[in-house]
Design a protein around this motif. Structure first.
Motif, PDB file in Angstrom:
ATOM      1  N   GLU A 157       0.823  -1.203   0.000  1.00 30.89           N
ATOM      2  CA  GLU A 157       0.000   0.000   0.000  1.00 30.89           C
ATOM      3  C   GLU A 157       0.860   1.257   0.000  1.00 30.89           C
ATOM      4  O   GLU A 157       2.015   1.231   0.442  1.00 30.89           O
ATOM      5  CB  GLU A 157      -0.932   0.021   1.218  1.00 30.89           C
ATOM      6  N   TYR A 159       0.091   4.168   1.597  1.00 24.32           N
ATOM      7  CA  TYR A 159      -0.333   5.087   2.645  1.00 24.32           C
ATOM      8  C   TYR A 159       0.865   5.660   3.391  1.00 24.32           C
ATOM      9  O   TYR A 159       1.943   5.068   3.420  1.00 24.32           O
ATOM     10  CB  TYR A 159      -1.242   4.361   3.647  1.00 24.32           C
ATOM     11  N   LEU A 562      -1.914   1.641   9.341  1.00 24.03           N
ATOM     12  CA  LEU A 562      -2.078   2.609   8.255  1.00 24.03           C
ATOM     13  C   LEU A 562      -3.442   2.445   7.584  1.00 24.03           C
ATOM     14  O   LEU A 562      -4.106   3.432   7.259  1.00 24.03           O
ATOM     15  CB  LEU A 562      -0.969   2.427   7.218  1.00 24.03           C
ATOM     16  N   ARG A 563      -3.842   1.221   7.372  1.00 21.57           N
ATOM     17  CA  ARG A 563      -5.147   0.982   6.750  1.00 21.57           C
ATOM     18  C   ARG A 563      -6.267   1.489   7.654  1.00 21.57           C
ATOM     19  O   ARG A 563      -7.267   2.031   7.176  1.00 21.57           O
ATOM     20  CB  ARG A 563      -5.321  -0.500   6.444  1.00 21.57           C
ATOM     21  N   ILE A 565      -6.033   4.018   9.653  1.00 16.65           N
ATOM     22  CA  ILE A 565      -6.028   5.482   9.534  1.00 16.65           C
ATOM     23  C   ILE A 565      -6.750   5.916   8.266  1.00 16.65           C
ATOM     24  O   ILE A 565      -7.668   6.764   8.306  1.00 16.65           O
ATOM     25  CB  ILE A 565      -4.578   6.011   9.533  1.00 16.65           C
ATOM     26  N   TRP A 566      -6.347   5.354   7.136  1.00 19.80           N
ATOM     27  CA  TRP A 566      -6.795   5.875   5.842  1.00 19.80           C
ATOM     28  C   TRP A 566      -8.104   5.273   5.348  1.00 19.80           C
ATOM     29  O   TRP A 566      -8.856   5.945   4.637  1.00 19.80           O
ATOM     30  CB  TRP A 566      -5.691   5.664   4.800  1.00 19.80           C
ATOM     31  N   GLU A 567      -8.384   4.036   5.706  1.00 24.13           N
ATOM     32  CA  GLU A 567      -9.598   3.396   5.211  1.00 24.13           C
ATOM     33  C   GLU A 567     -10.742   3.432   6.219  1.00 24.13           C
ATOM     34  O   GLU A 567     -11.910   3.362   5.834  1.00 24.13           O
ATOM     35  CB  GLU A 567      -9.298   1.946   4.819  1.00 24.13           C
ATOM     36  N   GLN A 623       4.815  11.430   6.368  1.00 26.74           N
ATOM     37  CA  GLN A 623       4.596  12.673   5.639  1.00 26.74           C
ATOM     38  C   GLN A 623       5.567  13.730   6.136  1.00 26.74           C
ATOM     39  O   GLN A 623       5.856  13.803   7.336  1.00 26.74           O
ATOM     40  CB  GLN A 623       3.159  13.167   5.832  1.00 26.74           C
TER      41      GLN A 623
END
Length: 625
Positions: A157, A159, A562-563, A565-567, A623
């Motif tokens: 991924e 992310y 991470l998934r 967080i973002w999904e 980031q």
């Protein structure tokens, strides 16, 4: 039924992995249905052979020394009035043979009284390590910082972690410091573990971090870690434990220097006030420490419900917390009051003391000394997942299991709500919380702290109900009153097994983050997680260092984070690896949770592959602000 428990039910039911029958190999969902390689025939040809493997040599990026240091509260000189009449002294090192030479018997806090605290414990083969003073650090050679080969398979991924995601490592004093009878420290309750557990190893020496802390911090900073999470033993600050007793001058100076060195190396200190190290004065003898099955909530009694010389544990702990906070709050951005307090709780009074002591220190930090950092409390819970997520009874059992361990503390602290039914129906001597209590306790944590090493498969008690177990004080499944397993309905274990209770369960980690975020409505930090590879202690040094299963553990868990967080929209804010070094796992040196090895003869440390992979996974995806 409480509203938040209903919410928890729906969260697990929606987020839980469900096994769907499928009579063919797995599909590759990342590959387009129009993928050329799905139907085309390969083309074969000859060409000039050459060795095409390339090796890129990369090194870890050490943290730079800061040009300025941020403060989070006024310095001690401005806060000393909160802990008036403190006196400091020092007692030196305990030597059993020297007890007879101590003559200041009339002094309640003199050397005779201090030595008597050590003499009260029947120490066996007490030993010391190879160091007796702080070791001057040396720079880490670049040859040790070369990144290992990457894993062949890993998350794909794209992310990223937010710029302020906390990258940290963790350990506790009782498990790494050693020097337990040096520089005025007195016994903590788990120092005695080997005396009441046949076959257990003592922590008299452990990693000698007390003298090697500068070299250890140098090694951690060289890897690019931002946060160093450690605990400060109550008995090294207040050897006599109680308010009004002298403060250990050597202990204050030690942690002052440690914190300053962490900052000098570009990291941030994160302090735990209690991590399995209550003063032994709260116990009449070592037989008080273990909690035998069926006699209490946790495993070892941290003494939360006890008193000493008519001073309650709660009052004494709050005093200790105030002493430490006033001395170091200007430089420490994160505080935890207790680490996994459920495991040290004997009864309902224990829980009450923890919650109220925590709330008092939170209000002291934010309301009195006006600290601008963060305060939390860390919980344990190997996430209970229903054996069959389509079976309501299994879902009820999983929620009961998680609620007992988490909502018992988190309902009052995060939601301002009363204890959950899972706790009040099981622990008959629980101390009720008044509306005034709930108002005072509500909101006394700045983020949710959890230590989700693995997952547990949960179902109801066999041939019984949860309610019947909860009402039966002799039931063998108390206090959780559920069946715990590692096997799903398919007959397979839930994950790759480690040496201990940990199974590699990353998918459930994502589900767990959803559960915590949607149930308790607070940002979530993982303050410990780790993996002891089976039989690692028996391997050669170079094989211990090349610890791919531990790398898989960290990379897969972080990828599922991470998934989340973002999904899923979960505010997952930080991860602290347990531990930055192989340590004393409460009587065991062979269960290696560390991301560095330790030679027990020389105390030399060596990086493991997983340390590089843990840091690289986060930093390569961070980031840039």
């Amino acid at each position: 039924m409480k509203p938040q428990i209903l919410l928890a039910y729906s969260t697990v039911a929606l987020g839980q992995q469900v096994y769907i029958p499928f009579d063919r190999p797995s599909s590759r969902s990342q590959c387009s249905v129009n993928n050329t390689y799905a139907t085309a025939l390969p083309s074969y040809s000859f060409r000039q052979f050459s060795f095409t493997q390339t090796e890129t040599v990369r090194t870890a990026t050490p943290r730079p020394s800061p040009s300025t240091t941020r403060t989070y509260a006024p310095p001690y000189a401005s806060l000393s009035h909160f802990v008036p009449s403190l006196s400091t002294t020092r007692w030196g090192n305990w030597q059993s043979a020297a007890n007879a030479t101590v003559t200041d018997i009339g002094n309640p806090y003199g050397n005779a009284s201090w030595s008597a605290l050590w003499g009260a414990v029947p120490w066996v083969n007490f030993t010391r390590g190879i160091y007796s003073t702080t070791v001057t650090p040396t720079p880490i050679p670049s040859s040790e910082l070369v990144l290992p080969p990457p894993e062949a398979f890993g998350p794909q991924e794209c992310y990223s972690f937010p710029a302020d995601f906390m990258l940290g490592v963790a350990a506790s004093a009782v498990q790494i410091e050693g020097a337990i009878a040096d520089e005025s420290r007195t016994p903590a309750h788990l120092d005695t573990l080997s005396l009441f557990s046949p076959g257990a190893e003592p922590n008299y020496v452990t990693n000698e971090h007390y003298y090697l802390y500068k070299q250890d911090i140098e090694r951690i900073a060289a890897m690019g870690v931002k946060y160093y999470r450690f605990s400060i033993p109550w008995t090294r600050i207040l050897p006599f434990a109680l308010p009004g007793t002298p403060v250990n001058q050597q202990g204050l100076a030690h942690y002052d220097d440690l914190i300053n060195f962490v900052l000098e190396k570009g990291m941030l200190p994160a302090v735990v006030l209690h991590h399995s190290d209550s003063p032994f004065q709260f116990y009449s003898n070592i037989s008080d420490v273990p909690i035998l099955p069926g006699t209490g909530i946790g495993y070892t009694d941290s003494g939360f419900q006890r008193s000493y010389r008519n001073v309650s544990y709660e009052d004494a702990f709050v005093n200790y917390g105030k002493v430490v906070m006033t001395h170091y709050a200007d430089r420490v951005p994160i505080w935890w009051t207790f680490n996994e307090p459920l495991l040290g709780s004997r009864n309902g009074k224990s829980i009450d003391a923890v919650i109220k002591a925590h709330a008092r220190l939170y209000h002291f930090y934010h309301g009195e000394i006006n600290g601008t950092g963060k305060v939390s409390i860390t919980f344990n819970d190997n996430f209970g997942v229903p054996r069959n997520p389509n079976n309501p009874a299994d879902v009820d059992a999983a929620n009961h299991f998680n609620s007992f361990q988490l909502a018992t503390f988190a309902n009052p602290i995060f939601l301002g709500q009363d204890y959950p039914e899972s706790y009040t129906s099981t622990i008959a001597d629980y101390v009720p919380l008044s509306e005034e209590d709930l108002q005072y306790i509500n909101g006394t944590a700045d983020f949710f702290s959890i230590q989700p090493y693995t997952a547990t498969v949960v179902s109801p008690p066999p041939n019984d109900t949860i309610a019947a177990c909860a009402s039966n004080t002799s039931h063998p499944l108390r206090p959780y009153c559920v069946t715990q397993s590692t096997t799903t309905t398919t007959g397979w274990n839930i994950g790759y097994r480690s040496q201990s209770y940990v199974y590699l369960t990353p998918t459930y980690f994502r589900t767990y983050l959803n559960y915590l975020w949607n149930t308790f409505r607070s940002p979530v930090a993982v303050t410990e997680f780790g993996f002891p590879i089976f039989g690692e202690a028996e391997k050669l040094q170079q094989d211990q260092e090349f610890d791919s299963p531990r790398s898989w553990y960290y990379q897969s868990y972080l990828n599922e984070g991470l998934r989340a967080i973002w999904e899923d929209g979960v505010q997952f804010i930080g991860a602290f690896a347990w531990s930055w070094v192989d340590n004393w796992e409460f009587g065991d040196y062979d269960a290696h949770f560390g991301i560095q090895t330790v030679n027990r003869t020389t105390q030399k440390r060596r990086y493991k592959k997983s340390f590089f992979d843990f840091v690289d996974f986060i930093e390569s995806r961070r980031q840039r602000s």
